[in-house]
Design a protein around this motif. Structure first.
Motif, mmCIF file in Angstrom:
data_model
loop_
_atom_site.group_PDB
_atom_site.id
_atom_site.type_symbol
_atom_site.label_atom_id
_atom_site.label_comp_id
_atom_site.label_asym_id
_atom_site.label_seq_id
_atom_site.Cartn_x
_atom_site.Cartn_y
_atom_site.Cartn_z
ATOM 1 N N VAL A 177 0.842 -1.194 0.000
ATOM 2 C CA VAL A 177 0.000 0.000 0.000
ATOM 3 C C VAL A 177 0.877 1.243 0.000
ATOM 4 N N ALA A 178 0.309 2.339 -0.519
ATOM 5 C CA ALA A 178 0.939 3.655 -0.432
ATOM 6 C C ALA A 178 0.158 4.469 0.586
ATOM 7 N N ALA A 179 0.841 5.371 1.294
ATOM 8 C CA ALA A 179 0.175 6.116 2.361
ATOM 9 C C ALA A 179 0.853 7.448 2.612
ATOM 10 N N LEU A 180 0.130 8.293 3.325
ATOM 11 C CA LEU A 180 0.640 9.585 3.771
ATOM 12 C C LEU A 180 0.671 9.591 5.286
ATOM 13 N N ASP A 181 1.821 9.918 5.856
ATOM 14 C CA ASP A 181 1.958 10.027 7.306
ATOM 15 C C ASP A 181 1.523 11.426 7.720
ATOM 16 N N TRP A 182 0.388 11.518 8.389
ATOM 17 C CA TRP A 182 -0.147 12.828 8.793
ATOM 18 C C TRP A 182 0.780 13.564 9.750
ATOM 19 N N LYS A 183 1.513 12.812 10.546
ATOM 20 C CA LYS A 183 2.337 13.441 11.585
ATOM 21 C C LYS A 183 3.556 14.147 11.002
ATOM 22 N N THR A 184 4.123 13.598 9.936
ATOM 23 C CA THR A 184 5.384 14.109 9.393
ATOM 24 C C THR A 184 5.250 14.687 7.990
ATOM 25 N N GLY A 185 4.156 14.376 7.305
ATOM 26 C CA GLY A 185 4.014 14.809 5.926
ATOM 27 C C GLY A 185 4.828 13.974 4.953
ATOM 28 N N GLU A 186 5.279 12.796 5.385
ATOM 29 C CA GLU A 186 6.093 11.939 4.531
ATOM 30 C C GLU A 186 5.253 10.923 3.761
ATOM 31 N N TYR A 187 5.779 10.529 2.629
ATOM 32 C CA TYR A 187 5.187 9.467 1.816
ATOM 33 C C TYR A 187 5.691 8.131 2.348
ATOM 34 N N VAL A 188 4.771 7.164 2.510
ATOM 35 C CA VAL A 188 5.120 5.860 3.064
ATOM 36 C C VAL A 188 4.642 4.775 2.105
ATOM 37 N N THR A 189 5.496 3.826 1.810
ATOM 38 C CA THR A 189 5.043 2.637 1.085
ATOM 39 C C THR A 189 5.348 1.411 1.937
ATOM 40 N N VAL A 190 4.380 0.513 1.993
ATOM 41 C CA VAL A 190 4.539 -0.730 2.745
ATOM 42 C C VAL A 190 4.460 -1.879 1.757
ATOM 43 N N LYS A 191 5.545 -2.597 1.611
ATOM 44 C CA LYS A 191 5.560 -3.786 0.756
ATOM 45 C C LYS A 191 5.015 -4.952 1.569
ATOM 46 N N THR A 505 -4.390 26.273 2.321
ATOM 47 C CA THR A 505 -3.258 26.206 3.260
ATOM 48 C C THR A 505 -2.423 24.978 2.932
ATOM 49 N N LYS A 506 -1.102 25.056 3.140
ATOM 50 C CA LYS A 506 -0.250 23.967 2.689
ATOM 51 C C LYS A 506 0.752 23.447 3.721
ATOM 52 N N PRO A 507 0.382 23.396 5.014
ATOM 53 C CA PRO A 507 1.252 22.672 5.933
ATOM 54 C C PRO A 507 1.193 21.184 5.628
ATOM 55 N N LYS A 508 2.236 20.457 5.958
ATOM 56 C CA LYS A 508 2.284 19.031 5.616
ATOM 57 C C LYS A 508 1.940 18.122 6.781
ATOM 58 N N THR A 509 1.592 18.689 7.920
ATOM 59 C CA THR A 509 1.232 17.851 9.053
ATOM 60 C C THR A 509 -0.221 18.128 9.449
ATOM 61 N N PHE A 510 -0.997 17.064 9.577
ATOM 62 C CA PHE A 510 -2.395 17.121 10.002
ATOM 63 C C PHE A 510 -3.193 18.163 9.208
ATOM 64 N N ASN A 511 -3.007 18.150 7.904
ATOM 65 C CA ASN A 511 -3.700 19.097 7.028
ATOM 66 C C ASN A 511 -4.969 18.423 6.495
ATOM 67 N N LEU A 512 -6.108 18.745 7.114
ATOM 68 C CA LEU A 512 -7.368 18.116 6.751
ATOM 69 C C LEU A 512 -7.761 18.441 5.312
ATOM 70 N N GLU A 513 -7.480 19.659 4.869
ATOM 71 C CA GLU A 513 -7.823 20.053 3.507
ATOM 72 C C GLU A 513 -7.041 19.205 2.500
ATOM 73 N N TRP A 514 -5.781 18.973 2.759
ATOM 74 C CA TRP A 514 -4.950 18.141 1.891
ATOM 75 C C TRP A 514 -5.488 16.707 1.858
ATOM 76 N N ALA A 515 -5.779 16.163 3.050
ATOM 77 C CA ALA A 515 -6.298 14.797 3.125
ATOM 78 C C ALA A 515 -7.616 14.678 2.371
ATOM 79 N N THR A 516 -8.451 15.711 2.444
ATOM 80 C CA THR A 516 -9.724 15.688 1.728
ATOM 81 C C THR A 516 -9.494 15.648 0.222
ATOM 82 N N ALA A 517 -8.555 16.446 -0.272
ATOM 83 C CA ALA A 517 -8.235 16.447 -1.702
ATOM 84 C C ALA A 517 -7.731 15.082 -2.155
#
Length: 568
Positions: A177-191, A505-517
């Motif tokens: 799976v591919a994922a977004l870490d809300w806490k850090t704004g990092e891209y995560v992939t889990v094989k 707004t474009k913060p990379k941590t806990f950005n609800l607007e980004w997650a909604t998009a």
């Protein structure tokens, strides 16, 4: 592309969701010898639907009960459209699952009688036996308490605040799976060799004020599964239940208004009334009246409102003011042989100044449980190799209507099976080698919302428009004209509105607007699946009601609707 770091993880089985289904799946996958990782969109063990559940959890554990009887009640309650293979597994797995949960809680997960057996009470309408196992009004939290104990005991790792954005596949098999870490704004992939989706239902596709669900049950994971190639089933069946509409009480568990429905002494004296004071439930079910199933009760309230006999909040009234005080006290605070009931609804109402014994409660139907989801085989695996499901995201178990009390047991019992089977699959299979360009494309999609400037569509506003469209045109009562209009709107939103989304707004941590998009494209896919299935089923059955064809048509529609990418 404005992107953050990229964390890469490898495991055997990744479980998406940490509620009852995800917890059971993770535990049994670990006991099956697999390396397991839990990914949770919220806080581990405290998000999703299980922890919000109130009183009842059904299984055939009584001396006069049997899995065969539970199977029969469930199939009949689902208007004979459930996948009977899955119902049989569910009914047989439910008793040992509840005994196991009680064991994980040190024998204190559920209430016991004086003989040390489960303290059974009557479940809601549709069940033929007394089969509700419970812990007062805290059954869901108690189940999660037992699951957390066992997960920690087995040292199963988990990650919180992880927004899974895509299922990574190659040539019909999962690779992770591919994922977004809300806490850090990092891209995560889990094989991973196997994936267990345990992300709940899609009831939050309806407006927040018309849904009983938590924000994690956003419906986007259904869209992800569909996009990955999974076949979907029963997407038209959404159960709406009456729940409190009084602003003072909306924070209390939504099962509050359903509890009196399965307490005979309360039903004997209480009533449901419209704005004219008329007791109306018997007009919709003259045999069972208040003891009718949730789909009929919701339709009855909604229709009273439609006919101009409703309240300002779009509901009617549940009136317990005529119930004798001694009955109210017994039923709400000590109906277990004189023992007190943990976190009584009556006590919680009194804390906010509402007296159930004196004041009628305003109630309105809200989206509660989604019967549709990913179609699976008897091993809980979808049509995509290595993609398993557990809990409400799985379709086919309940058919056209879920009996009250069957949800909690379904998620844990079949979560148990899914974890077991995922471990077996991972032990004999290799995960797909997902091409780098696939993971990079998903990273680009996620972080692409951070690029660009200027005016555009607001993700939050578009999501609200989508939810309002679901309520207005794909709600409790549907018809051909409204469904076609909704489908047209969802398709236009995908092609015209999504490309114009802009973040304010474009913060990379806990950005609800980004997650909604990020999640909106998959949510719109799920809305389309629901609306298309509802349009296709031109009859009324269970919780699917068509105003333009109110009769149930067993000759033509005693069957299921399957949707996959090639069919649309």
């Amino acid at each position: 592309m404005a992107s953050g770091g990229h964390e890469q993880i490898e495991t055997d089985v990744v479980v998406v969701g940490s509620g009852g289904a995800g917890g059971e799946a993770a535990i049994h996958a670990k006991k099956g010898g697999a390396r397991v990782l839990i990914l949770d969109r919220g806080t581990f063990g405290r998000s999703g639907g299980t922890i919000t559940a109130g009183h009842t959890c059904t299984a055939a554990v009584g001396d006069d009960d049997s899995p065969e009887l539970h199977f029969h009640d469930t199939v009949i309650g689902g208007y004979c459209t459930a996948d009977q293979r899955l119902v049989e597994i569910y009914a047989n797995e439910a008793p040992p699952t509840l005994h196991e949960l009680d064991e994980w809680g040190g024998g204190q997960t559920f209430r016991k009688d004086e003989k040390g057996k489960f303290d059974l009470v009557w479940p809601p309408g549709g069940h033929s036996r007394k089969r509700s196992v419970h812990y007062g009004f805290m059954t869901g939290p108690r189940i999660m308490w037992a699951l957390r104990r066992e997960i920690k005991k087995l040292d199963i790792p988990w990650m919180e605040n992880i927004l899974v954005t895509s299922i990574l596949t190659h040539e019909g098999r999962v690779g992770g799976v591919a994922a977004l870490d809300w806490k850090t704004g990092e891209y995560v992939t889990v094989k991973a060799k196997a994936i267990v989706l345990a992300a709940g239902g899609y009831a939050m596709l309806w407006p927040f004020r018309y849904s009983t669900n938590t924000v994690e049950t956003a419906g986007d994971v259904h869209g992800m599964a569909y996009e990955a190639g999974a076949e979907m089933v029963d997407m038209e069946f959404i159960q709406f239940v009456p729940t409190q509409a009084d602003p003072r009480l909306t924070h209390i568990n939504p099962t509050l208004t359903n509890f009196p429905g399965w307490r005979p002494k309360l039903r004997e004296h209480g009533k449901f009334t419209n704005s004219k004071g008329e007791d109306f439930l018997a007009a919709y079910d003259d045999v069972r009246s208040w003891n009718t199933t949730r789909d009929i009760r919701s339709y009855a309230i909604y229709n009273e409102v439609r006919q101009g006999r409703g309240t300002p909040h779009g509901g009617c009234f549940m009136d317990l003011s005529t119930v004798p005080p001694e009955v109210m006290k017994y039923e709400f605070t000590q109906f277990q042989g004189g023992k007190s009931v943990p976190r009584s609804y009556m006590v919680r109402c009194e804390r906010v100044g509402f007296d159930l014994s004196k004041e009628p409660m305003e109630v309105a139907p809200k989206a509660h449980f989604t019967g549709g989801g990913v179609r699976t085989d008897t091993n809980m695996m979808s049509t995509v190799q290595g993609l398993f499901t557990a809990g409400e995201i799985q379709g086919g178990v309940h058919g056209a209507n879920r009996l009250g009390g069957n949800a909690l047991t379904h998620v844990v019992a079949l979560g148990r099976v899914a974890g077991r089977e995922a471990a077996l699959y991972a032990g004999r299979s290799e995960g797909a080698a997902v091409p780098d360009e696939t993971t990079l494309a998903e990273q680009s999609r996620i972080f692409g919302w951070m690029d660009g400037a200027g005016e555009g569509e607001s993700p939050i506003r578009l999501r609200i428009e989508m939810q309002e469209k679901m309520w207005d045109q794909v709600g409790i009562i549907r018809d051909k004209k409204n469904l076609e209009s909704a489908i047209s709107w969802f398709e236009e939103a995908k092609t015209e509105k999504l490309p114009r989304l802009k973040l304010s707004t474009k913060p990379k941590t806990f950005n609800l607007e980004w997650a909604t998009a990020v999640t909106l494209p998959r949510q719109l896919d799920t809305c389309l699946l629901v609306a298309r299935a509802a349009l296709e089923r031109n009859e009324s059955r269970g919780c699917h009601l068509r105003d333009d064809c109110m009769a149930m048509d067993n000759e033509s529609w005693l069957k299921n609707i399957y949707l996959h990418k090639d069919s649309n």
